[in-house]
Design a protein around this motif. Structure first.
Motif, PDB file in Angstrom:
ATOM      1  N   ARG A 104      39.314  41.454  45.550  1.00  0.00           N
ATOM      2  CA  ARG A 104      38.525  40.241  45.381  1.00  0.00           C
ATOM      3  C   ARG A 104      37.757  40.277  44.077  1.00  0.00           C
ATOM      4  O   ARG A 104      37.696  39.289  43.337  1.00  0.00           O
ATOM      5  N   GLN A 105      37.179  41.412  43.791  1.00  0.00           N
ATOM      6  CA  GLN A 105      36.400  41.530  42.560  1.00  0.00           C
ATOM      7  C   GLN A 105      37.288  41.311  41.342  1.00  0.00           C
ATOM      8  O   GLN A 105      36.913  40.635  40.387  1.00  0.00           O
ATOM      9  N   ARG A 106      38.489  41.889  41.395  1.00  0.00           N
ATOM     10  CA  ARG A 106      39.385  41.723  40.260  1.00  0.00           C
ATOM     11  C   ARG A 106      39.790  40.268  40.090  1.00  0.00           C
ATOM     12  O   ARG A 106      39.898  39.757  38.983  1.00  0.00           O
ATOM     13  N   ASP A 119      38.011  37.647  40.940  1.00  0.00           N
ATOM     14  CA  ASP A 119      36.859  36.979  40.346  1.00  0.00           C
ATOM     15  C   ASP A 119      36.835  37.182  38.846  1.00  0.00           C
ATOM     16  O   ASP A 119      36.626  36.258  38.064  1.00  0.00           O
ATOM     17  N   ASN A 120      37.020  38.438  38.451  1.00  0.00           N
ATOM     18  CA  ASN A 120      36.946  38.743  37.030  1.00  0.00           C
ATOM     19  C   ASN A 120      38.057  38.046  36.250  1.00  0.00           C
ATOM     20  O   ASN A 120      37.849  37.560  35.140  1.00  0.00           O
ATOM     21  N   ARG A 121      39.227  37.990  36.848  1.00  0.00           N
ATOM     22  CA  ARG A 121      40.328  37.309  36.172  1.00  0.00           C
ATOM     23  C   ARG A 121      39.990  35.844  35.952  1.00  0.00           C
ATOM     24  O   ARG A 121      40.216  35.276  34.905  1.00  0.00           O
ATOM     25  N   GLU A 122      39.440  35.220  36.987  1.00  0.00           N
ATOM     26  CA  GLU A 122      39.043  33.820  36.859  1.00  0.00           C
ATOM     27  C   GLU A 122      38.051  33.634  35.733  1.00  0.00           C
ATOM     28  O   GLU A 122      38.162  32.696  34.945  1.00  0.00           O
ATOM     29  N   LYS A 123      37.074  34.490  35.684  1.00  0.00           N
ATOM     30  CA  LYS A 123      36.062  34.368  34.641  1.00  0.00           C
ATOM     31  C   LYS A 123      36.710  34.507  33.277  1.00  0.00           C
ATOM     32  O   LYS A 123      36.402  33.766  32.345  1.00  0.00           O
ATOM     33  N   GLU A 124      37.613  35.495  33.172  1.00  0.00           N
ATOM     34  CA  GLU A 124      38.313  35.699  31.904  1.00  0.00           C
ATOM     35  C   GLU A 124      39.040  34.437  31.480  1.00  0.00           C
ATOM     36  O   GLU A 124      38.940  33.980  30.333  1.00  0.00           O
ATOM     37  N   VAL A 125      39.784  33.879  32.423  1.00  0.00           N
ATOM     38  CA  VAL A 125      40.606  32.724  32.082  1.00  0.00           C
ATOM     39  C   VAL A 125      39.739  31.524  31.732  1.00  0.00           C
ATOM     40  O   VAL A 125      40.024  30.790  30.790  1.00  0.00           O
ATOM     41  N   THR A 126      38.669  31.328  32.480  1.00  0.00           N
ATOM     42  CA  THR A 126      37.770  30.206  32.174  1.00  0.00           C
ATOM     43  C   THR A 126      37.211  30.347  30.762  1.00  0.00           C
ATOM     44  O   THR A 126      37.162  29.394  30.002  1.00  0.00           O
ATOM     45  N   GLN A 127      36.837  31.548  30.433  1.00  0.00           N
ATOM     46  CA  GLN A 127      36.305  31.745  29.082  1.00  0.00           C
ATOM     47  C   GLN A 127      37.368  31.542  28.022  1.00  0.00           C
ATOM     48  O   GLN A 127      37.106  30.969  26.978  1.00  0.00           O
ATOM     49  N   ALA A 128      38.570  32.029  28.314  1.00  0.00           N
ATOM     50  CA  ALA A 128      39.663  31.830  27.374  1.00  0.00           C
ATOM     51  C   ALA A 128      39.905  30.342  27.172  1.00  0.00           C
ATOM     52  O   ALA A 128      40.135  29.868  26.057  1.00  0.00           O
ATOM     53  N   MET A 129      39.833  29.599  28.274  1.00  0.00           N
ATOM     54  CA  MET A 129      40.037  28.162  28.202  1.00  0.00           C
ATOM     55  C   MET A 129      39.022  27.527  27.273  1.00  0.00           C
ATOM     56  O   MET A 129      39.355  26.715  26.414  1.00  0.00           O
ATOM     57  N   PHE A 130      37.764  27.910  27.412  1.00  0.00           N
ATOM     58  CA  PHE A 130      36.745  27.329  26.553  1.00  0.00           C
ATOM     59  C   PHE A 130      36.906  27.754  25.113  1.00  0.00           C
ATOM     60  O   PHE A 130      36.594  27.011  24.188  1.00  0.00           O
TER      61      PHE A 130
END
Lengths: 264, 136
Positions: B103-105, B107-118
């Motif tokens: 689950r933690q991983r 979450d982290n992947r999502e955060k990574e991708v969201t930031q990449a998107m921005f």
């Protein structure tokens, strides 16, 4: 105001579609709750605030009055108690047994080497267990197994620690980014023209991503679910998804600062 | 209280082990007692150590006897249902911790991708040719 709401809805849809290629899990988890107070990834925030170890309040040691509270407390404390018993027996090499009855009258027990031998030992009053021959061999084998498992457990716990730290790093970066670029603030705070700009940019990005994905993949794009209008995140070619996952992690401009490592 | 991370392994140093034993045994007894009081349930603990001929128990030898008697009246299948030993318990913990890690991983992947998107939106990353050819 209606314009805003419509725009926010479609923004939500687009955000979802862009993120789905790289994050594979069912759409039901991905409810963007744009109308709520949280930001673009609300369920991540929700997870962070629902950490099990949160909320240390001092409580009185007397019987809990609320039934729900009592049952939750029992579950948590029983698990913690067994954990302590397990650690005590590992660290100090002692034999131990703990028996508790739940509020629902179920019997829970933990024992090392096992509950029955300890209870028998207690009831018979004899202090020491047999220490030669086959029982000893079994004991040694058991201890070796426990040791291996503790090693593995420690390894996984270390991984979690590393991932959590990495998560905090990501959060800090996000907050830093937020203060710089207007786009990245929570959707509620954006004006209509900003939202329209954002939507345009997102749609362009979506096209670019789709193109990039089709460049990277071996297989043709017909099986990719995320390109559908109301992209479902499930179904579709699993192998293609795995490729996307690998490809996108290679294409992302991130190293994980040495924190997170790939595991099993 | 020390907050050093303790390795989950047998402590070979005799004095350290004995000190740990004293502290943790005391802590364990306290936890059993709290659980019993807070939830109003029967409980007992028995600890055999090389330091004492007699086991350390909670609440008392007669209290333990009482709980054991109750335990032995429970049908064996129900006894076994929630019975674990070290091995089983650790396996449960491993499974649960693995799930938390996944689950933690995520979450982290999502955060990574969201930031990449921005970053992409902000013009930080351009989609040119892929960096590696023939990714698989």
């Amino acid at each position: 105001m209606d314009n805003n709401r419509e725009l926010k809805k479609s923004l939500g849809g687009i955000l979802y579609l862009i993120n789905t290629p790289c994050i594979i899990f069912p759409p039901s988890i991905w409810c963007l709750h744009i109308s709520s107070s949280s930001s673009i990834y609300p369920h991540v925030l929700a997870m962070v605030s629902e950490k099990p170890a949160m909320g240390r309040r001092k409580i009185k040691i007397e019987k809990i009055s609320k039934k729900n509270h009592l049952q939750v407390t029992f579950s948590k404390r029983r698990a913690g108690l067994f954990k302590k018993a397990s650690e005590l027996s590992t660290l100090c090499g002692v034999d131990i047994a703990v028996i508790v009855f739940s509020p629902a009258q179920k019997a829970f027990s933990f024992g090392h080497p096992d509950v029955d031998s300890i209870t028998r030992r207690f009831l018979s009053g004899s202090p020491s267990p047999p220490s030669s021959g086959l029982p000893q061999l079994i004991e040694t084998r058991r201890n070796a197994n426990a040791h291996d498992q503790n090693v593995e457990l420690t390894r996984i716990l270390d991984h979690i620690e590393a991932e959590k730290k990495y998560g905090e790093v990501l959060d800090r970066m996000r907050r830093a980014d937020r203060s710089r670029c207007c786009w990245e603030s929570p959707i509620e705070e954006l004006e209509l023209h900003e939202l329209e700009q954002l939507r345009g940019a997102l749609e362009e990005l979506k096209k670019a991503v789709a193109k990039q994905v089709s460049n990277i993949l071996i297989e043709p794009t017909s099986s990719l679910p995320f390109l559908a209008v109301n992209g479902g995140g499930e179904g579709g070619d699993f192998a293609a998804k795995l490729e996307i996952d690998n490809a996108s992690s290679a294409a992302l401009p991130f190293n994980n600062f040495g924190y997170a490592r790939k595991i099993c | 209280m020390t907050r050093k991370k303790v390795k989950l392994a047998y402590i070979y140093n005799d004095s350290a082990r004995r000190a740990t034993y004293k502290k943790r045994k005391k802590g364990l007894m306290k936890k059993v007692s709290e659980l019993s009081t807070l939830c109003g349930v029967d409980a007992c603990a028995i600890v055999y150590s090389p330091y004492d001929a007699q086991p350390e128990v909670w609440p008392s030898p007669s209290g333990v006897q009482r709980v054991l008697d109750r335990f032995r009246t429970v049908p064996q299948m129900d006894q076994l249902k929630k019975m674990v030993n070290q091995d089983g318990f650790l396996r449960q913990r491993i499974t649960k911790t693995c799930d938390q890690l996944k689950r933690q991983r995520k979450d982290n992947r999502e955060k990574e991708v969201t930031q990449a998107m921005f970053q992409c939106l902000g013009g930080g990353v351009s989609f040119g040719q892929p960096a590696h050819d023939g990714l698989e």
